[in-house]
Design an enzyme around this catalytic site. Structure first.
Site, short mmCIF file in Angstrom:
data_model
loop_
_atom_site.label_atom_id
_atom_site.label_comp_id
_atom_site.label_asym_id
_atom_site.label_seq_id
_atom_site.Cartn_x
_atom_site.Cartn_y
_atom_site.Cartn_z
N LYS A 191 0.83 -1.20 0.00
CA LYS A 191 0.00 0.00 0.00
C LYS A 191 0.88 1.26 0.00
CE LYS A 191 -3.07 -3.24 0.79
NZ LYS A 191 -3.78 -4.00 -0.18
C1 LIG Z 1 -4.57 -5.19 0.78
C2 LIG Z 1 -6.02 -5.21 0.78
C3 LIG Z 1 -6.75 -5.74 1.86
C4 LIG Z 1 -6.10 -6.46 3.01
O1 LIG Z 1 -5.21 -5.67 3.73
P1 LIG Z 1 -4.25 -6.39 4.81
O2 LIG Z 1 -3.75 -5.25 5.63
O3 LIG Z 1 -3.16 -7.06 4.06
O4 LIG Z 1 -5.07 -7.33 5.60
C5 LIG Z 1 -8.13 -5.65 1.82
N1 LIG Z 1 -8.77 -5.10 0.78
C6 LIG Z 1 -8.12 -4.59 -0.27
C7 LIG Z 1 -8.88 -3.96 -1.40
C8 LIG Z 1 -6.72 -4.65 -0.33
O5 LIG Z 1 -6.07 -4.17 -1.40
#
Ligand SMILES: *Cc1c(COP(=O)(O)O)cnc(C)c1O
Length: 407
Positions: A191
């Protein structure tokens, strides 16, 4: 000559001495989980997005679980969402014992189609779970309108959308204020800012916030910080089922440094996305992502739709041969084995735009440290590869892909 060029990764976290120092400071302080750093990170995050409450948890998947549970999602309920997302989106629905009901994305972008949401509502619908896919805000004003009309809570999967904005009541507002009932963020390294792993829930509802704080520590009646600072002996109790979804103070301290860098990171990402748009727009058949005038993306990912004739795997391989990493378009949850069993999910519409986005588009490298030369290396390579493919095909026809392409 090309062997001398450095590999361009698809993403790269922006971590340096400041995060390393922050983690070190916490380790030496002796308080290492859900303590003062977590509280400070929550305050700073809430201020950043303009949310009345922010609660830190172990990751965004656990945030989504708590959000859905807080709005009352339980066994037998339905939650309307997209299949075109990371699998965590729908997994969180299933953790509640509920059924993910998938609707398609729109033809023009990678976000949920509000018309299909309205059509998917049944008496069992307990929540709408929208996704700001790849950081691009989905059409919140229409979704909120539908949610209010049916008195259904709206949860925002804002995993990718830290630093994205939406034009709301005449001014720009950060995603996460929140505009729906609850927004959930991720700090995974893929992210825009990262704490290794980590998540955050924001809400304007104090009852929801109290539930998150209870459930993230096994529903223990007394927080460690309270017990630690009390002069009197306190016995805790566990009145209901909770979870261990805590964030550590090392993560929070890293997160606080990352928040300071966020404006610069987003500005740089937006600049790179503009460069990509300018350089790629003229390539025949290639579709660059559009940003509606009512939102500003943080460009967590930059996804281009390939020309009809181009084979995704071949394009990605030819780019990799030139030192450029890419990823396929966002996965489709309904195509995974975990969702093949009867009763795991339901489709409320065809998912043709979602499926097309998975197999017919690719994600290009984009990270704040990326130089303009690197951006141009990517655009030149992509243009070259797309021009090359018809010639290659004339020499050796591409074998049909095996069934493994769904994975
Ligand atoms: C990365 C992601 C998640 C999960 O996030 P984590 O912190 O890895 O649990 C959920 N939804 C979307 C759209 C994502 O891109």
């Amino acid at each position: 000559m090309s062997a001398a060029l450095a590999q361009i990764p698809v993403a790269k976290p922006m971590l340096d001495e400041s995060e390393a120092d922050a983690a070190r400071r916490v380790i030496l302080s002796g308080w290492v989980t859900q303590g003062p750093e977590v509280a400070a990170f929550e305050r700073e995050f809430a201020a950043l997005v303009g949310a009345p409450h922010a609660c830190a948890v172990s990751n965004c998947t656990t945030a989504l679980h708590l959000a859905l549970k807080a709005v009352g999602v339980g066994p037998g309920d339905e939650v309307i969402t997209v299949s075109h997302s990371f699998i965590a989106t729908a997994n969180a629905v299933r953790y509640c014992g509920a059924l993910p009901v998938f609707v398609d994305t729109t033809a023009g972008d990678y976000n949920i189609d509000p018309d299909l949401v309205a059509a998917a509502i049944t008496p069992r619908t307990k929540a709408i779970l929208c996704v700001h896919q790849m950081g691009m805000p989905c059409d919140l004003s229409r979704l909120i309108d539908i949610a209010r009309r049916h008195a259904i809570p709206l949860v925002e999967d804002a995993a990718c959308a830290i630093g994205s904005e939406i034009f709301w009541n005449g001014k720009w507002e950060p995603i996460g204020k929140p505009h729906g009932d609850i927004a959930c963020f991720s700090f995974h390294p893929r992210k825009v800012v990262t704490t290794g792993d980590g998540g955050m829930l924001t809400t304007a509802n104090p009852d929801y916030d109290a539930k998150f704080r209870l459930w993230r520590q096994h529903a223990m009646s007394v927080a460690d910080t309270v017990r630690h600072s009390s002069n009197a002996v306190i016995y805790e109790s566990y009145p209901e089922l909770g979870y261990n979804y805590r964030m550590t103070d090392m993560q929070a301290a890293i997160g606080r440094e990352q928040l300071r860098k966020l404006p610069g990171i987003v500005a740089r990402r937006r600049r790179i996305a503009t460069l990509y748009g300018q350089r790629l727009r003229h390539i025949p058949g290639l579709r660059t992502p559009a940003e509606p005038d009512w939102c500003r993306s943080n460009w967590q990912s930059y996804c281009v739709a390939l020309p009809e004739r181009a084979d995704q795997r071949q394009v990605m391989q030819l780019l990799l041969d030139r030192g450029i990493s890419t990823r396929r378009g966002i996965m489709n949850i309904h195509l995974e084995g975990a969702y093949a069993e009867p009763g795991a999910c339901r489709r409320s519409s065809t998912l043709r735009h979602s499926e097309r986005a998975q197999t017919g588009s690719i994600i290009l490298p984009l990270y704040a440290q990326m130089s303009e030369q690197e951006v141009f290396r990517v655009t030149e390579a992509l243009e070259h590869v797309l021009a090359l493919i018809p010639l290659l095909r004339a020499v050796a026809p591409v074998r049909p892909l095996s069934s493994a392409t769904a994975g």
